[in-house]
Design an enzyme around this catalytic site. Sequence first.
Site, PDB file in Angstrom:
ATOM      1  N   LYS A 153      85.198  44.570  70.440  1.00  0.00           N
ATOM      2  CA  LYS A 153      85.736  45.809  71.021  1.00  0.00           C
ATOM      3  C   LYS A 153      86.314  45.584  72.411  1.00  0.00           C
ATOM      4  O   LYS A 153      87.256  46.243  72.798  1.00  0.00           O
ATOM      5  CB  LYS A 153      84.655  46.904  71.084  1.00  0.00           C
ATOM      6  CG  LYS A 153      84.489  47.667  69.782  1.00  0.00           C
ATOM      7  CD  LYS A 153      85.660  48.617  69.503  1.00  0.00           C
ATOM      8  CE  LYS A 153      85.650  49.010  68.035  1.00  0.00           C
ATOM      9  NZ  LYS A 153      86.890  49.374  67.456  1.00  0.00           N
ATOM     10  N   LYS A 204      96.913  55.716  70.586  1.00  0.00           N
ATOM     11  CA  LYS A 204      97.991  54.720  70.687  1.00  0.00           C
ATOM     12  C   LYS A 204      99.137  55.275  71.528  1.00  0.00           C
ATOM     13  O   LYS A 204      99.736  54.552  72.322  1.00  0.00           O
ATOM     14  CB  LYS A 204      98.510  54.347  69.291  1.00  0.00           C
ATOM     15  CG  LYS A 204      97.514  53.576  68.445  1.00  0.00           C
ATOM     16  CD  LYS A 204      97.701  52.073  68.598  1.00  0.00           C
ATOM     17  CE  LYS A 204      96.613  51.272  67.932  1.00  0.00           C
ATOM     18  NZ  LYS A 204      96.594  51.398  66.477  1.00  0.00           N
ATOM     19  N   LYS A 263      80.233  46.576  70.993  1.00  0.00           N
ATOM     20  CA  LYS A 263      80.340  45.922  69.705  1.00  0.00           C
ATOM     21  C   LYS A 263      81.187  44.662  69.855  1.00  0.00           C
ATOM     22  O   LYS A 263      82.137  44.655  70.625  1.00  0.00           O
ATOM     23  CB  LYS A 263      81.080  46.924  68.807  1.00  0.00           C
ATOM     24  CG  LYS A 263      80.896  46.765  67.347  1.00  0.00           C
ATOM     25  CD  LYS A 263      81.397  48.023  66.654  1.00  0.00           C
ATOM     26  CE  LYS A 263      82.484  47.685  65.678  1.00  0.00           C
ATOM     27  NZ  LYS A 263      83.036  48.831  64.980  1.00  0.00           N
TER      28      LYS A 263
END
Length: 331
Positions: free
Chosen positions: A197, A111, A194
């Site tokens: 994602k 992040k 996925k």
Amino acid sequence: MEIVLSGIRPTGNLHLGNYFGAVRNFVKMQDEANCFFFIADYHSLTTHPKPDDLHARVKQVLVEYLAAGLDPEKSTLYVQSDLQETAELYLFLNMNAYMGELERVTTFKEKARKQPDNVNAGLLTYPSLMAADILIHKAHKVPVGKDQEQHLEMTRTFARRFNRMYQEDYFPIPQAFNFGEELVKVPGLDGSGKMGKSEGEGNAIFLSDDPKTIRKKVMRAVTDSGPTEPNQSKPEAIENLFTMLRIMSTPDAYNFFDEQYNNCTIRYGDLKKHLAEEIVHFTDPIRNRILELGNNEQYISKVARLGAEKARESGRKTVNEVREIIGFKSF
Ligand code: TYM
């Protein structure tokens, strides 16, 4: 009875990956454990400090959880910020959380890289807040995806540290568990990875998508020009379509298309049409409930208030005990 807890950030609508990866199992667990399911709206401030539509997004998750089968009578279904004691426990846990260990957390590093202009203390202490969520109800089990396992390990560290520091065997050490082994990963429709994602339009099918949108997304799913040799192995995008078929349709249908693939007569359009109808058939009742519940403000408020009440009963007890253990006394 065992206490199970799960939290979800209100970042978007639920898609088929959320449903088959977690929510479907939550629905089953409600009959076997004392379940807490909450919407992590405090957590969303770590990435969105000025969320303009926070309330609407929280409501949407609540509505979709209910539509998918979570039962506010069986479980405690609540909004994190309705249990303000979470913030107090977070403060206590932060006093015994160390910079070094927080800085080493993978999600923090990711992040921090993604939002270099906003590496705030909330981002750094995300694991303490998550630990507060879990420990406030003394949860035993926490279902998490792979990417959250490190956070759970931190929670275990904080719980053990608290118990040792204040010399009391107070918090149970929560176990992480992953539904992963018993189910197929739901792939995205853009040929890789996925569902959910990638941000790409059309990658995910949402429970709230209408039939037209679903058909469009499925028909646009990535394919190739078709097999040229019998029994050749499937490239990822094609494998993904077959995985979707296995999840959404019958073994007969799966075998039918698999055979056609193997003898090179397959027409992807037919497979997609079939798959789209199966998905529509599955999501339609859920979508109808989403629409119905979304319009029923009164019922949603009632559910949120009931959840808040149940969460506070459990959470206040813990925080009062923790205050006492640490040494706070009222005059
Ligand atoms: P997130 O958004 O990655 O996932 C939301 C919830 O879905 C469940 N889940 C799974 N459970 C079992 N097996 C899987 N393969 C699987 N995939 C998803 C998880 O229960 C997850 O909670 N940081 C968290 C949100 C959070 C939280 C918490 C979770 C905040 N406080 C306290 C648990 C406990 C997150 O981003 O979840």
